[in-house]
Design a protein around this motif. Structure first.
Motif, mmCIF file in Angstrom:
data_model
loop_
_atom_site.group_PDB
_atom_site.id
_atom_site.type_symbol
_atom_site.label_atom_id
_atom_site.label_comp_id
_atom_site.label_asym_id
_atom_site.label_seq_id
_atom_site.Cartn_x
_atom_site.Cartn_y
_atom_site.Cartn_z
ATOM 1 N N ARG A 73 0.834 -1.209 0.000
ATOM 2 C CA ARG A 73 0.000 0.000 0.000
ATOM 3 C C ARG A 73 0.867 1.257 0.000
ATOM 4 O O ARG A 73 0.616 2.204 -0.749
ATOM 5 N N SER A 76 2.510 1.807 -3.357
ATOM 6 C CA SER A 76 1.529 2.296 -4.321
ATOM 7 C C SER A 76 1.246 3.776 -4.101
ATOM 8 O O SER A 76 1.143 4.561 -5.046
ATOM 9 N N GLU A 77 1.126 4.160 -2.832
ATOM 10 C CA GLU A 77 0.879 5.571 -2.514
ATOM 11 C C GLU A 77 2.083 6.440 -2.886
ATOM 12 O O GLU A 77 1.927 7.589 -3.307
ATOM 13 N N ALA A 80 1.908 7.137 -6.532
ATOM 14 C CA ALA A 80 0.872 8.143 -6.806
ATOM 15 C C ALA A 80 1.361 9.532 -6.409
ATOM 16 O O ALA A 80 1.120 10.521 -7.113
ATOM 17 N N LEU A 91 -4.023 2.485 -11.752
ATOM 18 C CA LEU A 91 -5.382 2.456 -11.221
ATOM 19 C C LEU A 91 -5.834 1.012 -11.136
ATOM 20 O O LEU A 91 -5.918 0.307 -12.144
ATOM 21 N N ARG A 92 -6.137 0.562 -9.910
ATOM 22 C CA ARG A 92 -6.571 -0.819 -9.679
ATOM 23 C C ARG A 92 -8.091 -0.836 -9.586
ATOM 24 O O ARG A 92 -8.669 -0.296 -8.651
ATOM 25 N N ASP A 140 -8.348 0.501 -5.862
ATOM 26 C CA ASP A 140 -8.572 1.948 -5.820
ATOM 27 C C ASP A 140 -10.037 2.282 -6.037
ATOM 28 O O ASP A 140 -10.542 3.282 -5.524
ATOM 29 N N TRP A 267 -15.449 4.258 -4.180
ATOM 30 C CA TRP A 267 -14.031 4.526 -3.929
ATOM 31 C C TRP A 267 -13.869 5.268 -2.612
ATOM 32 O O TRP A 267 -14.835 5.798 -2.056
ATOM 33 N N SER A 271 -8.527 8.813 -1.550
ATOM 34 C CA SER A 271 -7.636 8.068 -2.443
ATOM 35 C C SER A 271 -6.598 8.990 -3.092
ATOM 36 O O SER A 271 -6.938 10.067 -3.593
ATOM 37 N N ARG A 273 -5.363 8.528 -5.820
ATOM 38 C CA ARG A 273 -5.589 8.433 -7.269
ATOM 39 C C ARG A 273 -6.878 9.136 -7.684
ATOM 40 O O ARG A 273 -7.548 8.733 -8.627
#
Length: 297
Positions: A73, A76-77, A80, A91-92, A140, A267, A271, A273
């Protein structure tokens, strides 16, 4: 240590098997097994034991999995954050199968044109599976049915489509009474564990109709094809899909009012994203508007 290997480790845990994890990410089970083995060599511990076709984390595996969720996580952040202000990133998307076989391909075509630098990962599942995966931070955005419970304030929801429950029948039966068809003809049932299947079952009970059940399936597309082949009738959400557009089937309005099936986008408000999610929503609205114009012609 490869962060993608850790992400796939988590997918094995969440899906219950290496074969299912491999199917979801589009590689062979052997490739996933090699990634797990590489992690085990690097960490110096066994992460799983086999139990039939499933895998169960070892004690060490549980410790690694707990830590890996946070690492994946955070990585991933970080990506972004590094791409903040740019129309790029990953984008998941989690989606129910109905959306994947109807609305989503056109939405993704628009999205790919608008965000050519964005990478999209897609995972299919039931609405509840997707909601739980979104909560864990492994998705996401989820394209799913609206949960039957009140959503936490941390989440946003955007309705995409309302689908009325209709009787599907072979085209030659289009002028017959819907309830009579449900009582008389072989019945192809939509899976009662799914939202639309539950709605259909509730309608049948309320109308005191006991159908002659032939099959029970979790695929609306397969049900429509079986009706087209004359195998029976069904009671399902009225989907709009290019896969069913050419079938010789009648969609018959029910005599009694029933709630439509509603699906949309879910969502987390915070987020990282947000720009890509908003872009996905805009693409979806564009596709829906185009569909509406076609239906008016």
């Amino acid at each position: 240590m490869d962060i993608d290997f850790l992400a796939n480790l988590l997918l094995v845990v969440d899906s219950g098997s290496m074969a299912e994890a491999a199917r979801r990410i589009g590689v062979t089970p052997a490739a996933v097994a090699q990634q797990i083995q590489a992690l085990e060599r690097e960490l110096g511990v066994s992460l799983f034991v086999r139990a039939g076709r499933t895998v169960i984390p070892t004690e060490a595996g549980h410790r690694v999995i707990d830590k890996a969720r946070g690492l994946v996580r955070e990585c991933s952040e970080l990506k972004a954050f590094a791409l903040e202000g740019e129309a790029a990133g990953e984008l998941r998307i989690g989606t129910i199968t109905t959306a994947l076989l109807s609305l989503l391909p056109d939405v993704l075509a628009n999205f790919a044109a608008a965000f050519p630098r964005a990478k999209v990962l897609i995972r299919a599942g039931t609405s509840m599976e997707l909601y739980e995966t979104l909560q864990r931070g492994d998705l996401d955005v989820a394209i799913c049915l609206h949960p039957a419970f009140a959503l936490p304030k941390a989440y946003d929801w955007h309705l995409l489509r309302e689908e009325p429950i209709v009787v599907l029948a072979p085209l030659r039966m289009k002028d017959e009474e819907p309830h009579e068809l449900l009582r008389r003809e072989p019945f192809i049932r939509y899976d009662r564990s799914l939202g639309g299947g539950k709605q259909a079952d509730q309608y049948l009970r309320a109308a005191k109709i006991v159908p002659h059940e032939l099959f029970e399936l979790n695929s609306l597309t397969a049900i429509a094809m079986m009706v087209d082949r004359g195998l029976g009738v069904s009671l399902v959400p009225d989907i709009i899909s290019p896969l069913t557009a050419g079938l010789a089937i009648a969609r018959m309005v029910l005599p009694s009012k029933t709630e439509p099936r509603r699906f949309g986008v879910l969502w987390h408000r915070a987020s990282p994203r947000a720009r890509l999610i908003n872009g996905l929503l805009e693409c979806a609205e564009h596709v829906l508007a185009r569909e509406g114009e076609r239906r008016k012609r």
